[in-house]
Design an enzyme around this catalytic site. Structure first.
Site, PDB file in Angstrom:
ATOM      1  N   LYS A 219       0.358   7.386  12.388  1.00 20.22           N
ATOM      2  CA  LYS A 219      -0.134   6.932  11.764  1.00 20.22           C
ATOM      3  C   LYS A 219      -1.845   6.711  11.352  1.00 20.22           C
ATOM      4  O   LYS A 219      -1.635   6.095  12.128  1.00 20.22           O
ATOM      5  CB  LYS A 219       1.234   5.438  11.075  1.00 20.22           C
ATOM      6  CG  LYS A 219       0.757   5.136  10.331  1.00 20.22           C
ATOM      7  CD  LYS A 219       0.851   3.904   9.580  1.00 20.22           C
ATOM      8  CE  LYS A 219       0.547   2.855   8.364  1.00 20.22           C
ATOM      9  NZ  LYS A 219       1.334   1.606   8.129  1.00 20.22           N
TER      10      LYS A 219
ATOM     11  N   GLU B 219      -1.431 -10.977   3.058  1.00 16.85           N
ATOM     12  CA  GLU B 219      -0.222 -10.675   4.944  1.00 16.85           C
ATOM     13  C   GLU B 219      -1.348 -11.682   5.826  1.00 16.85           C
ATOM     14  O   GLU B 219      -2.262 -11.566   6.104  1.00 16.85           O
ATOM     15  CB  GLU B 219      -0.911  -9.396   5.548  1.00 16.85           C
ATOM     16  CG  GLU B 219      -0.498  -8.913   6.718  1.00 16.85           C
ATOM     17  CD  GLU B 219      -0.580  -7.447   6.756  1.00 16.85           C
ATOM     18  OE1 GLU B 219      -0.646  -7.075   7.935  1.00 16.85           O
ATOM     19  OE2 GLU B 219      -1.172  -6.978   6.511  1.00 16.85           O
TER      20      GLU B 219
ATOM     21  N   GLU C 216       7.142   3.681   8.228  1.00 11.09           N
ATOM     22  CA  GLU C 216       5.768   3.827   8.032  1.00 11.09           C
ATOM     23  C   GLU C 216       5.600   2.090   8.293  1.00 11.09           C
ATOM     24  O   GLU C 216       4.755   1.607   9.446  1.00 11.09           O
ATOM     25  CB  GLU C 216       4.518   4.022   7.077  1.00 11.09           C
ATOM     26  CG  GLU C 216       3.768   3.139   6.993  1.00 11.09           C
ATOM     27  CD  GLU C 216       2.793   3.299   5.127  1.00 11.09           C
ATOM     28  OE1 GLU C 216       2.106   3.036   5.385  1.00 11.09           O
ATOM     29  OE2 GLU C 216       3.786   3.578   4.945  1.00 11.09           O
TER      30      GLU C 216
ATOM     31  N   GLU D 218      -1.156   4.547  -5.530  1.00  8.86           N
ATOM     32  CA  GLU D 218      -0.975   3.385  -4.841  1.00  8.86           C
ATOM     33  C   GLU D 218      -2.535   2.037  -4.107  1.00  8.86           C
ATOM     34  O   GLU D 218      -2.809   1.362  -4.361  1.00  8.86           O
ATOM     35  CB  GLU D 218      -0.087   3.196  -3.205  1.00  8.86           C
ATOM     36  CG  GLU D 218       0.357   2.914  -3.525  1.00  8.86           C
ATOM     37  CD  GLU D 218       1.328   3.205  -2.079  1.00  8.86           C
ATOM     38  OE1 GLU D 218       1.839   2.036  -0.880  1.00  8.86           O
ATOM     39  OE2 GLU D 218       2.271   4.548  -1.748  1.00  8.86           O
TER      40      GLU D 218
ATOM     41  N   LYS E 265      -3.988  -1.325  -5.398  1.00  8.36           N
ATOM     42  CA  LYS E 265      -4.638  -2.199  -4.366  1.00  8.36           C
ATOM     43  C   LYS E 265      -5.552  -2.875  -5.247  1.00  8.36           C
ATOM     44  O   LYS E 265      -6.081  -3.846  -5.000  1.00  8.36           O
ATOM     45  CB  LYS E 265      -4.069  -1.818  -3.109  1.00  8.36           C
ATOM     46  CG  LYS E 265      -2.595  -1.701  -2.591  1.00  8.36           C
ATOM     47  CD  LYS E 265      -2.943  -0.683  -1.736  1.00  8.36           C
ATOM     48  CE  LYS E 265      -1.405  -0.269  -1.221  1.00  8.36           C
ATOM     49  NZ  LYS E 265      -1.429  -0.190   0.300  1.00  8.36           N
TER      50      LYS E 265
END
Length: 449
Positions: free
Chosen positions: A208, A258, A302, A436, A440
């Site tokens: 990834k 986060e 993911e 996507e 953001k």
């Protein structure tokens, strides 16, 4: 402890210490009536910081009592050792919540060199502000820091008088207006970058990688960053907020969802936040998007990579480690998969040791880390600077809290440069990933319009 000037770099105009002086820092605190944090930040070119957490702690700081900087692969260790020397012998007469703290962060890459739009941002830099105002469940407190006890006491008295004339609240205003936007990455370039990553994944070298873009927004007038953050607080109350403004260069700010790590004593809290879908127009659409995310084999893969990597990074440091149940984190414009992770440390660790162990998580870097970093360096067409890197604070005990510097931008003059990225795994589609990433950009871009 030897606290010679060779062990620390001190700055702050009239408060800078002579090269051969080793006076310890001192601080004094007193309780305040409530005051507008935005008004405190509406300053001249003086250094300023803001840090706010979803659970209600809010801190603003002005000026520089001490600064520590570092670069290179050992920058985490060097910041920690310099800060230990700077904090050594610190005298503070206030409650724990009002204690002096060092605020700052790190660049994503250890080889970062300051250049536009990142002028003034070293590879690692933290400041202990001269003035701190802290708001929490324990009230609102003013703390002054100086190189001598008398200096701190005098500064406390002057700022207490000054803040008496500040408003308790300040309007957050409206966005400055966006005249145009410019992307560093075209859709065609993005497709090429994703395909390059997919080739490396297919070859078995990479599992990834998070690829990112930047978007520069030209504004009708200069942006009011504190006002923008206040509007973001109202739309995203369960996100962090931060502002780091240097004497020169731009102001880095954001509302990241986060947490990287929070450390209190030997207890740490972190989380995996990976996988995203938009919010729906109705509750049923909302639930349908969330179900599509939780049922997606790609998204779960993911997300699982992030959980596993954090577990592996923490296990050598932890006596106990707990991975909580996966949930859906719903923000104003986007939804994420979230898994809380907590641990009890097995020894006496500084929060920066945990930060170093975790950065970059696969949510902003990739797996394996070295190959992901190489892929990012080879493919991205802009300088990440402090984007997606650790932003936060620590204190004299080695406790602290850090967020991941995403959903962020850097303001310079009448331009704000925004950053956003997305995780690329084996079955990623470049068009879906593009959409996507654009989602953001929206949290800050919407507040600038």
């Amino acid at each position: 402890m030897d606290r010679s000037s060779g062990e620390r770099r001190l700055a702050g105009g009239m408060d800078s210490l002579p090269a051969d002086e080793t006076t310890a820092l001192a601080s004094h605190s007193r309780e305040l009536e409530d005051v507008s944090f935005g008004a405190i930040l509406d300053a001249d070119s003086e250094s300023r910081v803001l840090w706010a957490t979803p659970d209600g702690l809010e801190v603003v700081g002005r000026g520089i009592a001490a600064r520590v900087t570092a670069s290179g692969p050992d920058r985490f260790d060097r910041i920690r050792s310099k800060a230990d020397a700077t904090f050594g012998g610190l005298e503070h007469d206030g409650p724990r919540v009002a204690r002096p703290r060092a605020f700052g962060g790190f660049a994503f890459h250890d080889g970062h060199e300051p250049s536009p739009p990142w002028s003034g941002f070293d590879a690692a830099s933290f400041v202990i502000p001269r003035i701190l105002v802290v708001r929490s469940d324990d009230g609102t407190w003013l703390t002054a820091v100086g190189s001598r006890d008398e200096e701190a006491a005098d500064r406390l008295a002057r700022w207490d008088d000054r803040l008496a004339d500040f408003p308790a609240m300040q309007p957050s205003g409206t966005g400055p207006g966006v005249t145009s936007t410019r992307r560093t990455t075209s859709p065609e370039d993005w497709t090429s970058q994703v395909e390059t990553a997919l080739e490396r994944i297919d070859g078995g070298d990479l599992t990834k990688v998070v690829l990112a873009q930047s978007l520069s927004a030209a504004l009708e007038s200069s942006v009011d960053v504190p006002g923008t953050l206040e509007r973001l607080r109202r739309r995203y109350p369960n996100c962090y907020r931060f502002l780091i403004g240097n004497e020169v260069g731009g102001t880095f700010f954001g509302a990241p969802p986060e947490r990287l790590v929070s450390k209190r004593g030997n207890r740490i809290e972190t989380e995996a936040l990976a996988g995203s879908v938009p919010r729906g127009e109705t509750p049923d659409e909302d639930d349908a998007h969330a179900a599509r995310m939780t049922d997606s084999e790609k998204v779960q893969h993911e997300h699982g990579l992030v959980v596993e990597a954090i577990r592996n990074q923490l296990e050598p440091l932890a006596r106990e480690l707990t991975v909580g149940d996966q949930t859906v984190r719903r923000l104003a414009t986007i939804q994420h998969l979230q898994t809380p992770i907590s641990a009890t440390l097995g020894g006496d660790s500084h929060v920066l040791e945990i930060v170093e162990a975790l950065h970059p998580t696969p949510a902003v870097g990739g797996v394996p880390p070295a190959t992901a970093w190489e892929t990012i360096h080879d493919t991205e067409t802009f300088e990440r600077g402090w984007y997606a890197a650790p932003i936060g604070w620590f204190d004299d005990a080695g406790d602290g809290e850090f967020a991941v510097g995403i959903r962020s931008g850097i303001a310079t003059d009448e331009t704000v440069t925004l950053f956003a990225g997305n995780g690329i795994v084996a079955d990623s589609d470049p068009r879906d990933e593009w959409e996507e990433v654009q989602l953001k950009f929206r949290p800050i871009l919407d507040e600038l319009r």
